[in-house]
Structure formats: structure tokens, C-alpha cells
Design an enzyme around this catalytic site. Structure first.
Site, PDB file in Angstrom:
ATOM      1  N   TRP A 152      18.396   8.025  -3.371  1.00 35.17           N
ATOM      2  CA  TRP A 152      17.885   9.073  -2.935  1.00 35.17           C
ATOM      3  C   TRP A 152      19.319   9.810  -1.775  1.00 35.17           C
ATOM      4  O   TRP A 152      18.821  11.350  -1.580  1.00 35.17           O
ATOM      5  CB  TRP A 152      16.286   8.824  -2.238  1.00 35.17           C
ATOM      6  CG  TRP A 152      16.618   8.284  -1.297  1.00 35.17           C
ATOM      7  CD1 TRP A 152      16.015   6.883  -1.259  1.00 35.17           C
ATOM      8  CD2 TRP A 152      17.448   7.923  -0.029  1.00 35.17           C
ATOM      9  NE1 TRP A 152      16.852   6.059  -0.213  1.00 35.17           N
ATOM     10  CE2 TRP A 152      16.541   6.316   0.557  1.00 35.17           C
ATOM     11  CE3 TRP A 152      17.465   8.422   1.018  1.00 35.17           C
ATOM     12  CZ2 TRP A 152      16.838   5.991   1.661  1.00 35.17           C
ATOM     13  CZ3 TRP A 152      17.947   8.558   2.206  1.00 35.17           C
ATOM     14  CH2 TRP A 152      17.405   6.836   2.706  1.00 35.17           C
ATOM     15  N   ASN A 153      20.263   9.827  -1.273  1.00 33.65           N
ATOM     16  CA  ASN A 153      20.778   9.989   0.381  1.00 33.65           C
ATOM     17  C   ASN A 153      21.773  11.476  -0.345  1.00 33.65           C
ATOM     18  O   ASN A 153      21.538  12.050   0.247  1.00 33.65           O
ATOM     19  CB  ASN A 153      21.726   9.115   0.302  1.00 33.65           C
ATOM     20  CG  ASN A 153      22.478   8.250  -0.547  1.00 33.65           C
ATOM     21  OD1 ASN A 153      22.062   8.256  -1.674  1.00 33.65           O
ATOM     22  ND2 ASN A 153      23.624   7.543   0.910  1.00 33.65           N
ATOM     23  N   LYS A 176      18.131   7.921 -14.531  1.00 30.67           N
ATOM     24  CA  LYS A 176      17.094   8.219 -14.021  1.00 30.67           C
ATOM     25  C   LYS A 176      17.316   7.969 -12.018  1.00 30.67           C
ATOM     26  O   LYS A 176      18.096   7.067 -12.085  1.00 30.67           O
ATOM     27  CB  LYS A 176      17.010   6.545 -13.995  1.00 30.67           C
ATOM     28  CG  LYS A 176      15.177   6.078 -13.724  1.00 30.67           C
ATOM     29  CD  LYS A 176      14.706   5.633 -12.391  1.00 30.67           C
ATOM     30  CE  LYS A 176      14.995   5.393 -11.665  1.00 30.67           C
ATOM     31  NZ  LYS A 176      14.409   5.548 -10.258  1.00 30.67           N
ATOM     32  N   GLY A 228      23.184   2.315  -5.296  1.00 31.58           N
ATOM     33  CA  GLY A 228      22.110   1.732  -4.065  1.00 31.58           C
ATOM     34  C   GLY A 228      22.088   0.942  -4.270  1.00 31.58           C
ATOM     35  O   GLY A 228      23.400   0.457  -3.208  1.00 31.58           O
ATOM     36  N   SER A 229      21.628   0.145  -2.991  1.00 31.79           N
ATOM     37  CA  SER A 229      21.025  -1.209  -2.215  1.00 31.79           C
ATOM     38  C   SER A 229      21.701  -2.430  -2.795  1.00 31.79           C
ATOM     39  O   SER A 229      21.738  -2.208  -4.139  1.00 31.79           O
ATOM     40  CB  SER A 229      19.641  -1.004  -1.782  1.00 31.79           C
ATOM     41  OG  SER A 229      18.735  -1.584  -3.299  1.00 31.79           O
ATOM     42  N   GLU A 249      27.987   1.009  -7.168  1.00 27.59           N
ATOM     43  CA  GLU A 249      28.111   1.461  -6.044  1.00 27.59           C
ATOM     44  C   GLU A 249      26.885   0.747  -5.550  1.00 27.59           C
ATOM     45  O   GLU A 249      25.972   1.553  -5.017  1.00 27.59           O
ATOM     46  CB  GLU A 249      28.464   2.792  -5.909  1.00 27.59           C
ATOM     47  CG  GLU A 249      29.810   3.024  -5.214  1.00 27.59           C
ATOM     48  CD  GLU A 249      28.788   3.863  -3.750  1.00 27.59           C
ATOM     49  OE1 GLU A 249      28.284   3.528  -2.787  1.00 27.59           O
ATOM     50  OE2 GLU A 249      28.540   5.116  -3.516  1.00 27.59           O
ATOM     51  N   LEU A 250      27.501  -0.532  -4.632  1.00 29.26           N
ATOM     52  CA  LEU A 250      26.089  -1.030  -3.060  1.00 29.26           C
ATOM     53  C   LEU A 250      26.518   0.141  -1.768  1.00 29.26           C
ATOM     54  O   LEU A 250      26.936   0.230  -1.174  1.00 29.26           O
ATOM     55  CB  LEU A 250      26.537  -2.202  -4.033  1.00 29.26           C
ATOM     56  CG  LEU A 250      26.183  -2.649  -4.796  1.00 29.26           C
ATOM     57  CD1 LEU A 250      26.577  -4.089  -5.544  1.00 29.26           C
ATOM     58  CD2 LEU A 250      25.135  -2.243  -5.514  1.00 29.26           C
ATOM     59  N   CYS A 283      26.926   5.721   2.028  1.00 24.83           N
ATOM     60  CA  CYS A 283      26.682   4.290   2.349  1.00 24.83           C
ATOM     61  C   CYS A 283      28.195   4.489   2.873  1.00 24.83           C
ATOM     62  O   CYS A 283      28.500   2.649   3.244  1.00 24.83           O
ATOM     63  CB  CYS A 283      26.955   4.488   0.706  1.00 24.83           C
ATOM     64  SG  CYS A 283      26.383   5.085  -0.177  1.00 24.83           S
ATOM     65  N   GLU A 379      23.819  -3.056   6.938  1.00 26.65           N
ATOM     66  CA  GLU A 379      23.381  -1.982   7.054  1.00 26.65           C
ATOM     67  C   GLU A 379      22.156  -1.179   7.816  1.00 26.65           C
ATOM     68  O   GLU A 379      21.215  -1.494   7.063  1.00 26.65           O
ATOM     69  CB  GLU A 379      24.111  -1.178   5.566  1.00 26.65           C
ATOM     70  CG  GLU A 379      23.609  -0.336   5.068  1.00 26.65           C
ATOM     71  CD  GLU A 379      24.502  -0.161   3.977  1.00 26.65           C
ATOM     72  OE1 GLU A 379      23.807   0.401   3.194  1.00 26.65           O
ATOM     73  OE2 GLU A 379      24.886   1.147   4.063  1.00 26.65           O
TER      74      GLU A 379
HETATM   75  P1  ADP Z   1      18.278   3.335  -1.946  1.00 27.93           P
HETATM   76  O1  ADP Z   1      16.621   3.094  -1.172  1.00 27.93           O
HETATM   77  O2  ADP Z   1      19.101   2.936  -1.540  1.00 27.93           O
HETATM   78  O3  ADP Z   1      17.052   4.679  -3.069  1.00 27.93           O
HETATM   79  P2  ADP Z   1      17.085   1.034  -4.204  1.00 27.93           P
HETATM   80  O4  ADP Z   1      18.553   0.277  -4.756  1.00 27.93           O
HETATM   81  O5  ADP Z   1      15.841   0.787  -3.465  1.00 27.93           O
HETATM   82  O6  ADP Z   1      18.542   1.866  -2.935  1.00 27.93           O
HETATM   83  O7  ADP Z   1      17.229   2.283  -5.552  1.00 27.93           O
HETATM   84  C1  ADP Z   1      18.286   2.904  -6.319  1.00 27.93           C
HETATM   85  C2  ADP Z   1      17.742   3.674  -7.237  1.00 27.93           C
HETATM   86  O8  ADP Z   1      17.084   2.208  -8.299  1.00 27.93           O
HETATM   87  C3  ADP Z   1      16.674   4.312  -7.852  1.00 27.93           C
HETATM   88  O9  ADP Z   1      16.941   5.086  -8.660  1.00 27.93           O
HETATM   89  C4  ADP Z   1      15.778   2.941  -7.904  1.00 27.93           C
HETATM   90  O10 ADP Z   1      14.124   3.608  -8.374  1.00 27.93           O
HETATM   91  C5  ADP Z   1      16.204   2.191  -8.452  1.00 27.93           C
HETATM   92  N1  ADP Z   1      15.326   0.512  -8.766  1.00 27.93           N
HETATM   93  C6  ADP Z   1      14.998   0.218  -8.124  1.00 27.93           C
HETATM   94  N2  ADP Z   1      14.735  -0.856  -8.369  1.00 27.93           N
HETATM   95  C7  ADP Z   1      15.166  -1.126  -9.070  1.00 27.93           C
HETATM   96  C8  ADP Z   1      15.300  -1.891 -10.988  1.00 27.93           C
HETATM   97  N3  ADP Z   1      15.024  -2.959 -10.194  1.00 27.93           N
HETATM   98  N4  ADP Z   1      15.948  -2.272 -11.772  1.00 27.93           N
HETATM   99  C9  ADP Z   1      16.151  -0.891 -11.857  1.00 27.93           C
HETATM  100  N5  ADP Z   1      16.186   0.202 -11.041  1.00 27.93           N
HETATM  101  C10 ADP Z   1      15.553   0.299 -10.326  1.00 27.93           C
END
Ligand code: ADP
Length: 477
Positions: A152-153, A176, A228-229, A249-250, A283, A379
Site C-alpha cells: 500500500w505504500n 493483486k 511487501g513485508s 522486494e521486502l 522500504c 523496520e
Molecule cells: P504491506 O503491509 O507492506 O502491504 P503485506 O506483506 O502485508 O505488506 O502485503 C503485501 C501484499 O501481499 C498485499 O497485497 C496483501 O494483500 C498481500 N498478501 C498478504 N498476505 C498474503 C499471503 N499470505 N499470500 C499472498 N499475498 C498476501
């Protein structure tokens, strides 16, 4: 709910579809109010999107690079033409200052232009063979159908880098986006048809982890691009349906090192920009600062003064810092600051959530953070910076490299010896020296260690969507 939000639907094979009743609330972080509600696409909706991308790949991979480039340039122009509304939607759902949203949208358009230009510069090679009458040609071909999961950032840019490189390479894609920030993505995908990009080449599925899991685990994708995370990246890696190429990219937890030779004012300005821009939700945000003891007092005093003057207001008012995007960030900021204080740190400005509707945390500096405190090792992803004094070069390199983060590091030093010694020793994919901007469009951007692997931006970013083919031809008997 706002009447000016786009209808939250999936785009599959060029058709807008509602995959399920909308059940996920999307909030305005500046007010806490619901601005729209989206469906959590179930597995069969993801199947339909992957199938559409598979069908489209048959012809898109054969469309000439020059034609693909033309369509991407058109998309860039359409994004620029829609900059106001795309940017407003980012700010309404994500909270960042509108000026930053406009910058993000402009850079999205630039990414489409950049990869349009790179699309026609994918060159192969001819390789000599030991045997006479044989030649080896290396060709680069599109990897196939890409699944992209984004956070989302940077709601538009992080989609755009993937879509631009994938389409330039001749891949098709299913995106997605984050459930926190779906509407700018919906509006962006509405520009595909007017750009002339054929149906099914880029597909959008809305939802949260159900849709994300269904896409990541789908046997019909040939590559997964995830931002994402760190935890979600690790979970996804464990659940992949097959051994397929991924880019991850984590998380960052990025260090800033300020040496005895640094221009302290420049270091303070750099820390202000890269620690508090986007409310620290980047990030590559500066999270932990190591300052040589000889300039530590000066640095902390100047940083504290600058941070205390940052304006904090709803993003549409274009302040320096907006709300943070969700409750998790408020809680993590509070926990990291409390732990740092328990460990002996001292808050010099900020330090707490702001008492208003929505989700807010005051821009914060904590001084004398022990190097093993959670604020200096994990982080935060919010507007919080911890400062730790150091004495020797060996010590500060050990501090900086001492976590699992390997995305970006920052160094302010005017002594060339320090620049090269420390610059080479840092175990990070991006090192910015005497400036706070670790990423540019035409240089590879990627992490090491726990921050992931693979690249976005630059030629390496495009290469991630291509696979090499060795064509060995015997042409004489
Ligand atoms: P952030 O909080 O930085 O958005 P997340 O890792 O929670 O990081 O989310 C990144 C993306 O991954 C979002 O689009 C989220 O909906 C999706 N997501 C969360 N959990 C899962 C999962 N178990 N498998 C695949 N995608 C996921």
C-alpha cells in the site's frame, strides 16, 4: 462512502466483473471513515484472471517490440492526462501528502516511457562454438504469465514498475493490489483500453490475502513479482505451487551513517527527507542513524529542530507529513519508541500517536538508542528515527550490517577513504552517498539478505521478465 470513488471491480480479459460481494472496508487514514468497500476475490476469480492472461500471452508475446513500445508510451500519456484524479485517489486511501502522490503518479508515467524505450533494446548474442559450422544464438524471450502482488505504500508506482517491465518484455500479467489502496489501481487499469493494450494482457483482481494466496500459489503463473513485508514474502515463498522465478522486494530497516567528516547540515536534510517522507512508510526509509560521537550532538540538535517543525495534516492539505496508513503502523511506532526508551533511549521530539480521528503518529526522533534495541534492528515503517553514537569505522559497519536488512543504506562522509571503505563494506543492494535518493529509474533496485532478491528498475528490471534461449545451429556438414 464517497460518490467519487471508482466502482471496485476486477478487470479480466478486458471486462469489468464483480467477483463477490464487497466485504473489505477501505478507510481514509486521515479521518478513519470508510471510503469504499471491495470484494475479496475468491480462488475461482483468480483462476479466471490467470486463464485470461494465458490466452492473451499467445498473441502478446508475438506483438513486435516496437508496437508494444508504442502502446506503453500511449499509456504514459494517458496517466499524465489523468494525474489529478489518480493522485487524489492515492492520498484519499493511503494518506500521503498530495504533492507526493502527484510525484508518484508522474513517476509511474515515466516508468511506462522508460520501459517502452527499453523494450526495443533487448539484444541477444552470438556465441562462438568449438565445432566449425555451428553457431550459438542467445535470444531473450518473455517468461510468460506474471502474478504481481503489491503493497500500500506506493499504490501506483509499485504496480507500474511490474506492469511496465512485464508488458515491455512481452509478458502478460495479473495484478493483486493491496486491499488498503485499491481505487487508484482500478482507475489506472481503466486506461489500458484507451491506450490500445489488448484485453487480457493486464488483469486486475481485488482482495486481501485470499486473493493474494490464490495468485501466488497458482500453477498457471510463470513468475511471481512481490513487494511487501518480509513475513508475507517468506510465507509466499513457502507456498509456491512450483519452482518458478520470483522477485521479492521486502522490508528495509535502512541505516544512515554520518561520519566525522560529514557535512552535518546535508546529513540532517537527507535524514529529514528519507526518514519522514511518506511518513517513513518506505522500504528504503532511514530508520536507524549512526553518528560519529564528534558530530553526534550537533546532528541530533539540528535533526530534532527540523523534525519538530514538520507540518502534520491530512494529505489533501499537502503538509510535510500526513497520517500513517493503518492502525498496525501506529502500534508498531508506539512499541518501537517505548522499547527504545526502556533500553535507555531519549525522545527528543514527538514520541506518541496524535489524538485525532484516523491514524496518526507524531514525527519522532529518539536519541541514544542502543544498537540492539528493536528500533535499531527491526523496520518501523513509520515516522520514527533512532540515533546511536559510534566511535570507529569497524564498529559502525558492524552496526549497519548487523541486521537481516539489505535493501538500502545511506552514508554522509566527505573523506574519500571513508566513502570507499564504508561504501564497499555495506551489505546492501543500494548505497546512497551524500544524497538521500537510493533509487533511480535506470539503475537496478533490489535487496540482499532478508530484504529479498531480484531487481526492479533499469535493464535488470526488464531482464527479470525475460528468459534466455540458447539456439545452437549447425549450418554446414
Ligand atoms: P504491506 O503491509 O507492506 O502491504 P503485506 O506483506 O502485508 O505488506 O502485503 C503485501 C501484499 O501481499 C498485499 O497485497 C496483501 O494483500 C498481500 N498478501 C498478504 N498476505 C498474503 C499471503 N499470505 N499470500 C499472498 N499475498 C498476501
Amino acid at each position: 462512502m464517497s460518490a467519487t470513488m471508482p466502482v471496485p471491480r476486477n478487470l479480466i480479459a478486458g471486462e469489468w466483473v464483480e467477483p463477490a460481494p464487497p466485504t473489505i472496508d477501505v478507510l481514509d487514514p486521515a479521518t478513519g471513515e470508510v471510503v469504499t468497500r471491495i470484494p475479496d476475490t475468491p480462488a475461482d476469480g483468480v483462476d479466471a484472471a490467470v486463464a485470461a492472461a494465458r490466452r492473451a500471452f499467445v498473441y502478446w508475446g508475438e506483438v513486435s517490440e516496437f508496437e508494444r513500445a508504442k502502446l506503453l508510451h500511449r499509456l504514459a500519456d494517458l496517466v499524465r492526462g489523468d494525474l489529478d484524479e489518480l493522485s487524489r485517489l492515492i492520498t484519499v486511501e493511503m494518506g500521503k501528502p498530495i504533492g507526493e502522490s502527484r510525484g508518484e503518479t508522474a513517476k509511474l508515467a515515466d516508468a511506462f516511457d522508460y520501459y517502452a524505450e527499453e523494450a526495443v533494446r533487448v539484444y541477444g548474442e552470438t556465441i562462438p562454438n568449438e565445432a566449425a559450422g555451428v553457431t550459438s544464438i542467445i535470444r531473450y524471450e518473455p517468461v510468460g504469465v506474471v502474478g504481481a502482488i503489491t503493497p500500500w505504500n506506493y499504490p501506483l508506482e509499485l504496480i507500474g514498475w511490474k506492469v511496465a517491465a512485464a508488458l515491455a518484455a512481452g509478458c502478460t500479467i495479473v495484478v493483486k493490489p493491496s486491499e488498503y489502496v485499491p481505487s487508484s489501481a482500478v482507475r489506472l487499469f481503466a486506461l489500458l483500453e484507451p491506450a490500445g493494450i489488448p484485453p487480457g494482457v493486464a488483469n486486475l483482481v481485488l482482495g486481501a490475502d485470499v486473493a493474494g494466496r490464490a495468485l501466488a500459489e497458482h500453477p498457471g503463473i510463470d513468475k511471481l513479482a512481490f513487494t511487501g513485508s518480509t513475513d508475507t514474502g517468506a510465507a509466499i515463498t513457502r507456498s509456491l505451487a512450483k519452482a518458478l522465478p520470483t522477485s521479492m522486494e521486502l522490508g528495509g530497516s535502512c541505516p544512515l551513517i554520518v561520519t566525522a567528516s560529514a557535512d552535518v547540515d546535508a546529513a540532517v536534510a537527507g535524514c529529514l527527507r528519507r526518514g519522514f517522507r511518506n511518513a517513513g512508510q518506505i522500504c528504503i526509509a532511514i530508520n536507524r542513524v549512526y553518528v560519529h560521537s564528534s558530530v553526534h550532538r550537533e546532528f541530533v540538535d539540528k535533526l530534532t529542530e527540523a523534525v519538530s517543525k514538520l507540518s502534520v495534516a491530512p494529505g489533501l492539505d499537502d503538509p510535510d507529513v500526513g497520517p500513517v496508513t493503518n492502525r498496525d503502523i501506529v502500534e508498531r511506532c508506539s512499541e518501537h519508541v517505548a522499547a527504545a526508551v526502556r533500553d535507555g533511549g531519549m525522545v527528543t521530539t514527538g514520541g506518541a500517536p496524535l489524538d485525532r480521528p484516523g491514524t496518526w503518529f507524531a514525527p519522532t526522533v529518539v536519541d541514544h538508542v542502543p544498537a540492539d534495541s528493536v528500533l535499531a534492528t527491526v523496520e518501523t515503517f513509520g515516522p520514527v528515527v533512532g540515533v546511536t553514537p559510534y566511535e570507529t569505522t569497524e564498529e559502525v559497519v558492524a552496526f549497519a550490517n548487523g541486521t537481516d536488512a539489505g535493501l538500502a543504506a545511506y552514508l554522509y562522509a566527505l573523506d574519500l577513504n571513508e566513502v570507499f571503505t564504508i561504501g564497499h563494506a555495506l551489505e546492501f543492494g543500494n548505497v546512497a552517498v551524500n544524497n538521500p535518493d537510493a533509487g533511480i529509474m535506470n539503475a537496478p533496485y533490489g535487496g540482499r539478505k532478508g530484504s529479498g532478491h531480484g531487481y526492479e528498475h533499469g535493464r535488470e528490471g526488464l531482464r527479470g521478465y525475460l528468459v534466455a534461449k540458447h539456439l545452437r545451429i549447425k549450418y554446414s556438414r
